[in-house]
Design an enzyme around this catalytic site. Structure first.
Site, PDB file in Angstrom:
ATOM      1  N   GLY A  17       1.046  -1.564  -0.337  1.00 50.58           N
ATOM      2  CA  GLY A  17       0.040  -0.086   0.426  1.00 50.58           C
ATOM      3  C   GLY A  17       1.316   1.158  -0.018  1.00 50.58           C
ATOM      4  O   GLY A  17       2.135   1.262   0.513  1.00 50.58           O
ATOM      5  N   SER A  18      -0.100   2.454  -0.223  1.00 45.93           N
ATOM      6  CA  SER A  18       0.727   3.721  -0.393  1.00 45.93           C
ATOM      7  C   SER A  18       1.856   4.059   0.705  1.00 45.93           C
ATOM      8  O   SER A  18       3.084   4.203   1.180  1.00 45.93           O
ATOM      9  CB  SER A  18      -0.453   4.915  -0.603  1.00 45.93           C
ATOM     10  OG  SER A  18      -1.196   4.605   0.598  1.00 45.93           O
ATOM     11  N   THR A  19       1.413   3.801   2.075  1.00 47.15           N
ATOM     12  CA  THR A  19       2.145   3.894   3.866  1.00 47.15           C
ATOM     13  C   THR A  19       2.977   3.161   3.775  1.00 47.15           C
ATOM     14  O   THR A  19       4.019   3.692   3.890  1.00 47.15           O
ATOM     15  CB  THR A  19       1.310   3.891   4.774  1.00 47.15           C
ATOM     16  OG1 THR A  19      -0.184   4.747   3.987  1.00 47.15           O
ATOM     17  CG2 THR A  19       1.888   5.237   6.227  1.00 47.15           C
ATOM     18  N   GLY A  33       0.593  -1.053   6.407  1.00 48.19           N
ATOM     19  CA  GLY A  33      -1.041  -0.007   6.543  1.00 48.19           C
ATOM     20  C   GLY A  33      -1.375  -0.945   6.961  1.00 48.19           C
ATOM     21  O   GLY A  33      -1.711  -1.976   7.512  1.00 48.19           O
ATOM     22  N   LYS A  90      -8.106  -4.690   6.706  1.00 50.86           N
ATOM     23  CA  LYS A  90      -6.778  -4.999   6.236  1.00 50.86           C
ATOM     24  C   LYS A  90      -7.519  -5.322   4.629  1.00 50.86           C
ATOM     25  O   LYS A  90      -8.172  -5.974   4.831  1.00 50.86           O
ATOM     26  CB  LYS A  90      -5.494  -5.283   6.300  1.00 50.86           C
ATOM     27  CG  LYS A  90      -4.861  -4.564   7.282  1.00 50.86           C
ATOM     28  CD  LYS A  90      -3.008  -4.949   7.710  1.00 50.86           C
ATOM     29  CE  LYS A  90      -3.031  -5.230   6.896  1.00 50.86           C
ATOM     30  NZ  LYS A  90      -1.763  -4.005   6.024  1.00 50.86           N
ATOM     31  N   GLY A  91      -6.505  -5.304   3.769  1.00 49.35           N
ATOM     32  CA  GLY A  91      -6.933  -5.601   2.385  1.00 49.35           C
ATOM     33  C   GLY A  91      -7.736  -4.752   1.294  1.00 49.35           C
ATOM     34  O   GLY A  91      -8.020  -5.665   0.789  1.00 49.35           O
ATOM     35  N   GLY A 147      -6.158  -2.696  -0.832  1.00 43.26           N
ATOM     36  CA  GLY A 147      -5.262  -3.685  -1.094  1.00 43.26           C
ATOM     37  C   GLY A 147      -4.307  -4.906  -2.284  1.00 43.26           C
ATOM     38  O   GLY A 147      -4.259  -4.961  -3.162  1.00 43.26           O
ATOM     39  N   GLU A 183      -0.341 -10.660   3.998  1.00 43.17           N
ATOM     40  CA  GLU A 183       0.119  -9.934   4.445  1.00 43.17           C
ATOM     41  C   GLU A 183      -0.726  -9.843   6.376  1.00 43.17           C
ATOM     42  O   GLU A 183       0.607 -10.184   7.010  1.00 43.17           O
ATOM     43  CB  GLU A 183      -1.553  -8.562   4.952  1.00 43.17           C
ATOM     44  CG  GLU A 183      -0.034  -7.274   3.909  1.00 43.17           C
ATOM     45  CD  GLU A 183      -1.670  -6.348   3.737  1.00 43.17           C
ATOM     46  OE1 GLU A 183      -0.765  -5.567   2.924  1.00 43.17           O
ATOM     47  OE2 GLU A 183      -2.369  -6.384   3.610  1.00 43.17           O
ATOM     48  N   LYS A 233      -7.653   7.002   9.022  1.00 43.03           N
ATOM     49  CA  LYS A 233      -7.922   5.526   9.166  1.00 43.03           C
ATOM     50  C   LYS A 233      -8.222   5.410  11.010  1.00 43.03           C
ATOM     51  O   LYS A 233      -8.231   3.767  11.314  1.00 43.03           O
ATOM     52  CB  LYS A 233      -6.316   5.191   9.198  1.00 43.03           C
ATOM     53  CG  LYS A 233      -6.545   5.411   7.221  1.00 43.03           C
ATOM     54  CD  LYS A 233      -7.135   4.858   6.853  1.00 43.03           C
ATOM     55  CE  LYS A 233      -6.843   5.101   5.201  1.00 43.03           C
ATOM     56  NZ  LYS A 233      -4.877   4.769   4.932  1.00 43.03           N
TER      57      LYS A 233
END
Length: 235
Positions: A35-37, A92, A104-105, A107, A113, A131
């Protein structure tokens, strides 16, 4: 629908990721989230390796995307059949509760993960302030990864648990496929007041390979927002 980050979200994500990377030390096996973070964290680790601030580090990527980014950054990677344990994972989340439980998930990497998270001595979650959630399920759906064979048979079961179910699709409107070739059903439950019971119900069904409820796994949450960066640890 996932929308692009505005400038402030990107700044906050980078701040959280770089604070978390301060926990990385030479000689560690480090889980590399998706993910982006998490990508900001991978980039920072790569910079520290190139500058020789840290060394002798091995990464365990949680997706093809994080593997490609790690290779671009020159991070040595473990073999796909690595045997753990992992010293520290930085990843993230889509939603974080006050108890440090997660969804989560978004992405699509939730299965890998969770495998990496469960093998980690320390799971550090990096997020921006958007978040933060009082009750899991308030901000969005719970992704459920299913085997393509018989995937429609799970819809009624998930609806019986209280979900509004939507098959995730890609930009081409075809069913989204995970790195493992599986499909994702995004399940909107609304506020989840007993996530443990829901997690057990999801795990009990053959063909459901994973779900986005990450309960009791995060040891740390590093969160960045307008007031700065905070670091919370599980009691």
């Amino acid at each position: 629908m996932i929308t692009p980050d505005d400038g402030s979200h990107a700044v906050h994500k980078r701040s959280a990721a770089e604070r978390a990377v301060e926990l990385v030390a030479s000689g560690m096996i480090v889980g590399l989230g998706t993910g982006s973070t998490a990508r900001f964290a991978i980039q920072r680790i790569g910079t520290l390796l190139r500058e020789r601030v840290i060394g002798d580090l091995v990464g365990v990527p949680t997706s093809v995307a994080s593997e490609l980014e790690a290779r671009r950054q020159g991070i040595p990677l473990a073999a796909p059949d690595w045997a753990g344990p992992i010293d520290l994972t930085i990843d993230g989340a889509d939603e974080v509760s006050p108890a440090l439980d997660l969804i989560k998930g978004a992405g699509g990497a939730l299965l890998r993960e969770k495998i990496v998270a469960e093998a980690s001595d320390r799971l550090v979650i990096v997020v921006d302030q958007s978040k933060q959630s009082v009750v899991l399920g308030t901000l969005g759906p719970v992704p459920v990864e299913v085997l393509p064979f018989g995937w429609r048979s799970h819809v009624g079961y998930l609806e019986s648990l209280g979900a509004a179910v939507r098959l995730r699709t890609g930009e081409d409107h075809a069913p989204f496929r995970t790195d493992q070739g599986n499909m994702i059903l995004d399940c909107t439950f609304g506020p989840i007041h007993d996530p443990g019971t829901l997690a057990m119900a999801l795990a009990s069904r053959a063909g459901i390979l994973g779900h986005g409820l990450f309960l009791g796994l995060a040891t740390d949450v590093v969160m960045a927002g307008d007031a700065g960066v905070s670091h919370t640890t599980r009691e």
